[in-house]
Motif scaffolding. Sequence first.
Motif, mmCIF file in Angstrom:
data_model
loop_
_atom_site.group_PDB
_atom_site.id
_atom_site.type_symbol
_atom_site.label_atom_id
_atom_site.label_comp_id
_atom_site.label_asym_id
_atom_site.label_seq_id
_atom_site.Cartn_x
_atom_site.Cartn_y
_atom_site.Cartn_z
ATOM 1 N N ILE A 93 0.825 -1.225 0.000
ATOM 2 C CA ILE A 93 0.000 0.000 0.000
ATOM 3 C C ILE A 93 0.854 1.268 0.000
ATOM 4 O O ILE A 93 0.337 2.378 0.093
ATOM 5 N N GLY A 94 2.172 1.084 -0.087
ATOM 6 C CA GLY A 94 3.060 2.230 -0.183
ATOM 7 C C GLY A 94 4.476 1.735 -0.396
ATOM 8 O O GLY A 94 4.861 0.695 0.160
ATOM 9 N N ALA A 95 5.219 2.424 -1.255
ATOM 10 C CA ALA A 95 6.614 2.055 -1.495
ATOM 11 C C ALA A 95 7.376 3.324 -1.854
ATOM 12 O O ALA A 95 7.105 3.939 -2.890
ATOM 13 N N LYS A 96 8.270 3.737 -0.970
ATOM 14 C CA LYS A 96 8.998 4.992 -1.194
ATOM 15 C C LYS A 96 10.488 4.737 -1.026
ATOM 16 O O LYS A 96 10.895 4.022 -0.095
ATOM 17 N N ASN A 97 11.289 5.317 -1.908
ATOM 18 C CA ASN A 97 12.732 5.141 -1.744
ATOM 19 C C ASN A 97 13.223 5.973 -0.561
ATOM 20 O O ASN A 97 12.524 6.854 -0.061
ATOM 21 N N GLY A 98 14.428 5.673 -0.106
ATOM 22 C CA GLY A 98 14.946 6.301 1.114
ATOM 23 C C GLY A 98 15.776 7.537 0.862
ATOM 24 O O GLY A 98 16.533 7.963 1.729
ATOM 25 N N TYR A 99 15.677 8.112 -0.326
ATOM 26 C CA TYR A 99 16.509 9.267 -0.632
ATOM 27 C C TYR A 99 15.708 10.550 -0.845
ATOM 28 O O TYR A 99 16.230 11.528 -1.351
ATOM 29 N N GLU A 100 14.421 10.493 -0.481
ATOM 30 C CA GLU A 100 13.631 11.722 -0.523
ATOM 31 C C GLU A 100 13.915 12.498 0.757
ATOM 32 O O GLU A 100 14.049 11.907 1.821
ATOM 33 N N LYS A 101 14.007 13.821 0.622
ATOM 34 C CA LYS A 101 14.467 14.623 1.772
ATOM 35 C C LYS A 101 13.514 14.588 2.957
ATOM 36 O O LYS A 101 13.923 14.434 4.087
ATOM 37 N N ASP A 102 12.239 14.726 2.669
ATOM 38 C CA ASP A 102 11.281 14.886 3.757
ATOM 39 C C ASP A 102 10.762 13.537 4.267
ATOM 40 O O ASP A 102 9.716 13.048 3.858
ATOM 41 N N ARG A 103 11.515 12.965 5.188
ATOM 42 C CA ARG A 103 11.142 11.650 5.713
ATOM 43 C C ARG A 103 9.894 11.717 6.576
ATOM 44 O O ARG A 103 9.131 10.762 6.662
ATOM 45 N N ASP A 104 9.695 12.863 7.223
ATOM 46 C CA ASP A 104 8.496 13.008 8.064
ATOM 47 C C ASP A 104 7.229 12.953 7.225
ATOM 48 O O ASP A 104 6.234 12.375 7.626
ATOM 49 N N LYS A 105 7.328 13.542 6.041
ATOM 50 C CA LYS A 105 6.162 13.537 5.148
ATOM 51 C C LYS A 105 5.794 12.092 4.794
ATOM 52 O O LYS A 105 4.608 11.715 4.786
ATOM 53 N N ILE A 106 6.803 11.293 4.531
ATOM 54 C CA ILE A 106 6.544 9.890 4.201
ATOM 55 C C ILE A 106 5.938 9.170 5.396
ATOM 56 O O ILE A 106 4.976 8.413 5.265
ATOM 57 N N PHE A 107 6.465 9.446 6.575
ATOM 58 C CA PHE A 107 5.905 8.760 7.745
ATOM 59 C C PHE A 107 4.464 9.172 8.026
ATOM 60 O O PHE A 107 3.657 8.361 8.475
ATOM 61 N N LYS A 108 4.150 10.424 7.715
ATOM 62 C CA LYS A 108 2.758 10.850 7.896
ATOM 63 C C LYS A 108 1.845 10.080 6.945
ATOM 64 O O LYS A 108 0.714 9.741 7.282
ATOM 65 N N ASP A 109 2.360 9.791 5.770
ATOM 66 C CA ASP A 109 1.599 8.985 4.807
ATOM 67 C C ASP A 109 1.421 7.555 5.343
ATOM 68 O O ASP A 109 0.339 6.963 5.211
ATOM 69 N N ILE A 110 2.457 7.039 5.985
ATOM 70 C CA ILE A 110 2.362 5.682 6.550
ATOM 71 C C ILE A 110 1.298 5.660 7.653
ATOM 72 O O ILE A 110 0.458 4.759 7.702
ATOM 73 N N VAL A 111 1.318 6.681 8.508
ATOM 74 C CA VAL A 111 0.331 6.766 9.593
ATOM 75 C C VAL A 111 -1.081 6.738 9.012
ATOM 76 O O VAL A 111 -1.959 6.011 9.472
ATOM 77 N N LYS A 112 -1.263 7.509 7.943
ATOM 78 C CA LYS A 112 -2.587 7.624 7.326
ATOM 79 C C LYS A 112 -3.052 6.284 6.756
ATOM 80 O O LYS A 112 -4.225 5.931 6.857
ATOM 81 N N LYS A 113 -2.134 5.526 6.201
ATOM 82 C CA LYS A 113 -2.532 4.292 5.519
ATOM 83 C C LYS A 113 -2.693 3.081 6.437
ATOM 84 O O LYS A 113 -3.206 2.048 6.024
#
Length: 236
Positions: free
Chosen positions: A129-149
Motif C-alpha cells: 500500500i506504499g513504497a517509497k525510496n529512502g533518498y527523498e528529503k522529507d522523511r516526516d512527510k513519508i511517515f505521515k503517509d504511513i500513519v494515514k494508511k
Amino acid sequence: MKEYFGRLYSNTSKNFYNALYNNLKNAHKQFIITANPETFMKAEQDQTINKMLLDDSVTIVPDGIGIVKAAKMLSFDIKERIPGIDIANKLLEYGNKLNKTVYLFGAKEEVINSLKKVIKKEYPNLKIIGAKNGYEKDRDKIFKDIVKKEPDIVLVALGIPEQEKLIYKYLDKFNKGIFVGVGGSFDVISGHKKRAPKFFIKTNTEWLYRILREPKRIRRFYDSNIKFMFKISKIK
Ligand code: UDP
C-alpha cells in the motif's frame, strides 16, 4: 551498556516467529529493533536511542553475532541470532499467508522497484500500500503517509539508527502494525545484492563477508564492533 543486554529477547527464534505471526494475525502493534554492536554503542551517545532501548514496549532481538557473544560473556542467557533479513522474509511470508498489507520505505528507487516485482510474484496476497525510496528529503512527510494508511507491516530500510529513530518518533500514532528497521535487506531481497553464502551464515561470519565485498565498511566495523568488544571485556 549492561542494561541494554537485559532487554534482549532471550528465547529461541522459533518462539519469536510464532509470537510474531500471532501479533500480525491479531493486529497487535510491535516494534522490533534488530540490535548489533553499533546499536548499543550509539545508544550510549544518543538519548533517543537510549530511551527506546529501555522502553519495555519495544522488542529487541540479537541480530549480530557480536551481540550474542558479548551477551554470553556477560552471562546473559541469549540463545541465537535473529537477523533482520530473516525477520523481513518471514513477515513477507506471513503477510502473504494472512492477506495483510505492507508499506516499504527505504533503499534506492531501482531497488524499491525490483522489490515490488519480487513481492508481487512471490507473495501475491500481500498488498503493497506504499513504497517509497529512502533518498527523498522529507522523511516526516513519508511517515505521515504511513500513519494515514495504517499498514499491517512497515519495513524501513534507511540504515541504523535513523530507521529506528524514525519509527519510534511516530510509533504512538499507530494503533496496529509490525515495525522493523531492516537495514540493507531490501538490497538483498530485491536481488540487487547477494546475501553471504551459506558457509558464512552458518559460521556466523556474515559480517566478514560484507567487509570483503565492501571494504569501506571496515571503518564502521572498527568504530562499532572492535571498540564494543574492548568495552565488553572491561565491563566483564
Ligand atoms: N539508505 C537510504 N537512504 C539513505 C541512506 C541509506 O535509503 O539516506 C538505504 C541504503 O540504500 C541501504 C540501507 O539504507 O539499502 C542501509 O543499508 P546498510 O547495508 O548500510 O545497512 P545495515 O544493514 O548495515 O545497517
